[in-house]
Design an enzyme around this catalytic site. Structure first.
Site, short mmCIF file in Angstrom:
data_model
loop_
_atom_site.label_atom_id
_atom_site.label_comp_id
_atom_site.label_asym_id
_atom_site.label_seq_id
_atom_site.Cartn_x
_atom_site.Cartn_y
_atom_site.Cartn_z
N ASN A 202 96.96 78.13 84.70
CA ASN A 202 95.97 77.36 83.94
C ASN A 202 96.92 76.03 83.31
OD1 ASN A 202 97.06 78.33 81.50
ND2 ASN A 202 95.39 79.92 81.58
N ASP A 273 90.98 85.50 86.93
CA ASP A 273 91.03 86.47 87.95
C ASP A 273 89.99 86.20 89.03
OD1 ASP A 273 92.61 87.69 86.10
OD2 ASP A 273 90.97 89.25 85.46
#
Length: 325
Positions: A202, A273
């Site tokens: 990220n 996830d």
């Protein structure tokens, strides 16, 4: 490949997930008063629940999408590990890749919620690296399990299961067998995933991992940062999630920026996830970088509409994908 055929093809995939498995524990209740002992809310417990977390949540996402997930990890030899194994069995997930060690404890993240308000999180964990014997056994099991798999996910939460040596050996094995690899990284092993196919950090992880800064809203700066990361990390592709600014992928000589979809955000827990789960399955099917980014971005947004860590619903993702694309 037509959209419906993509989702049907998911059902035939086997996905190996190597990394940190944990338990997500939830205490749901209500707050009606402040404690007389300290200026803190008193939560009146209504319900308790445990779910698979970390790499376990990735497994649940893979299963929810129709494929067969196989976890490979090291956990404790404790009561929490028994709960973990029971969760796997209850969800029809294989347990032959779970290594139990008396030298470790099983990671549990307990969240206390009042209504939809997250009050506090209590972590029971250790993050020291697994020892040499545990590492050797992890590599042996991962290689044996990978033989029948279509893609490998490295799910790293910095809890010590993944080491520089285990990553190196499993990646080399995957390359020798033509098995694609994708990484959901954390800080400690950030530079240790050379040779993997897709590296999926990220924004915060990329900036901290490479000690760089750039404006996530400036597409040219994002493109330059991702290209630099791809070169420095020695990976075949980088898939960067940018939160409210969508995602950016640089893979197979293609670059694409996909904007975020407008959502009613309830909880961002577990969104990464879901993104890596969808991306891994698209990678296994050799879908285009654009489709990988589009579908993963859409799925990551959908799970943010739920409280707590929840797997993506296959039919909902299919319907949403047909609506937008």
């Amino acid at each position: 490949m037509p959209v419906n055929k993509i989702f049907d093809a998911f059902d035939n995939l086997r996905v190996l997930i190597v990394g940190d498995v944990m338990i997500d524990s939830y205490v749901f209740g209500r707050v009606e008063r402040i404690s007389p002992e300290a200026p803190i809310p008193v939560v009146n417990v209504k319900r308790k629940e445990i779910r698979l977390g970390g790499a376990g949540n990735v497994a649940m996402n893979i299963k929810s999408l129709g494929a067969t997930p196989i976890l490979c990890t090291v956990v404790g030899a404790d009561s929490d590990a028994k709960d973990l194994l029971n969760l796997l069995i209850d969800n029809d997930l294989p347990i032959d890749g779970i290594i139990q060690s008396k030298a470790r404890i099983t990671t549990v993240k307990q969240r206390i919620l009042a209504g939809s308000q997250h009050i506090v999180r209590i972590d029971s964990e250790m993050d020291s690296l697994i020892n040499a014997d545990e590492q050797a056994l992890l590599i042996e099991k991962a290689e044996a399990l990978a033989e029948s798999c279509d893609v490998i996910i490295f799910e790293d939460y910095d809890k010590g299961v993944l080491t520089a040596e285990s990553i190196k050996q499993i990646v080399a094995f995957a390359k020798s067998k033509g098995i694609p690899t994708i990484v959901d990284p954390k800080k400690r092993n950030f530079l240790n995933y050379q040779g993997t196919d897709i590296f999926k950090p990220n924004l915060k992880e990329l900036k901290e991992g490479l000690k760089i800064d750039f404006d996530a809203k400036n597409l040219e700066e994002v493109k330059s940062a991702v290209a630099s990361a791809k070169n420095i990390l020695g990976v075949n592709g980088v898939f960067l999630t940018l939160s409210e600014n969508g995602v950016f992928i640089d893979f197979q000589d293609e670059t694409h920026h996909i904007a975020a979809h407008l959502r009613s955000i309830t909880d961002v827990s577990g969104a990464g996830d879901t993104v890596v789960s969808i991306a891994a399955m698209c990678l296994a099917l050799k879908l285009s970088p654009k489709v990988i980014a589009e579908m993963s971005n859409l799925g990551g947004g959908l799970v943010c509409e739920y409280v707590g860590v929840m797997p993506i619903e296959k039919d909902k993702l299919r319907n949403e994908y047909n609506k937008y694309f």
